[in-house]
Enzyme design. Structure first.
Site, PDB file in Angstrom:
ATOM      1  N   GLY A   1      45.168  39.507  21.389  1.00 59.22           N
ATOM      2  CA  GLY A   1      46.416  40.177  21.683  1.00 59.22           C
ATOM      3  C   GLY A   1      46.675  40.281  23.170  1.00 59.22           C
ATOM      4  N   HIS A   2      46.377  39.190  23.885  1.00 62.26           N
ATOM      5  CA  HIS A   2      46.587  39.155  25.329  1.00 62.26           C
ATOM      6  C   HIS A   2      46.599  37.717  25.831  1.00 62.26           C
ATOM      7  CE1 HIS A   2      42.151  39.063  25.038  1.00 62.26           C
ATOM      8  NE2 HIS A   2      42.227  38.286  26.103  1.00 62.26           N
ATOM      9  N   ALA A   3      46.926  37.573  27.101  1.00 63.36           N
ATOM     10  CA  ALA A   3      46.850  36.280  27.796  1.00 63.36           C
ATOM     11  C   ALA A   3      46.147  36.527  29.126  1.00 63.36           C
ATOM     12  CB  ALA A   3      48.250  35.706  28.033  1.00 63.36           C
TER      13      ALA A   3
ATOM     14  N   ARG B   1      46.847  34.805  22.948  1.00 57.06           N
ATOM     15  CA  ARG B   1      45.939  34.514  21.838  1.00 57.06           C
ATOM     16  C   ARG B   1      45.755  35.742  20.967  1.00 57.06           C
ATOM     17  NH1 ARG B   1      42.083  34.042  25.821  1.00 57.06           N
ATOM     18  NH2 ARG B   1      43.881  33.189  26.869  1.00 57.06           N
TER      19      ARG B   1
ATOM     20  N   ILE C   1      47.270  39.993  30.687  1.00 58.08           N
ATOM     21  CA  ILE C   1      48.626  40.381  30.307  1.00 58.08           C
ATOM     22  C   ILE C   1      48.491  40.891  28.875  1.00 58.08           C
ATOM     23  CG2 ILE C   1      51.013  39.675  29.963  1.00 58.08           C
ATOM     24  CD1 ILE C   1      50.387  37.256  31.816  1.00 58.08           C
TER      25      ILE C   1
END
Length: 136
Positions: free
Chosen positions: A52-54, A99, A124
């Site tokens: 749940g982030h980049a 992802r 992020i």
């Protein structure tokens, strides 16, 4: 790199001729970076999700050491799902790619080999901010 260019990477697999099991090695030029951090996820309930982030700069290589799970990659325009279920095959996630990991089987272990040490400023974590970062 667009999502269509992302491929699973085969990790060299050494099969013991005497049937004592296999060995796989991540070294030298398998990854396009020096590994600076290794961590792993385990005991993830099947109905939970991770990720749940980049990352702005960091690259990550994911391997299912045991069991299986899905990795959904998002470049801000399209999504692509990879199922990781072999300890000799991994997924290199480029920078600037959102992802999410889900559908963990019982006993699944996800190994992550990262190009950088932990740096919260590189994350992020808000999808709207990710879309701004990507210019989408």
């Amino acid at each position: 790199m667009n999502l269509d260019e992302i491929q699973l990477i085969e990790i060299p697999k050494i099969i013991d001729p005497e049937g004592r099991g296999n060995l796989s090695v991540i070294e030298k030029d398998l990854l396009p970076y020096e590994i600076k951090r290794v961590y792993y996820l385990y005991d993830v309930p099947g109905d939970s999700s991770r990720g749940g982030h980049a990352h702005k700069e960091q690259l990550e290589f994911l391997v299912a050491l045991n069991g299986s799970f899905d990795v959904v990659l998002d470049d801000g325009h399209s999504k692509r799902t990879f199922t990781l279920n072999r300890p000799y095959r991994g997924l290199l996630i480029p920078t600037g790619t959102w992802r999410g990991l889900s559908n963990f089987t019982s006993g699944a272990i996800c190994l992550v080999a990262s190009s950088g040490e932990y740096d919260e400023a590189d994350y992020i974590r808000d999808y709207a901010q990710f879309l701004l970062f990507k210019g989408a």
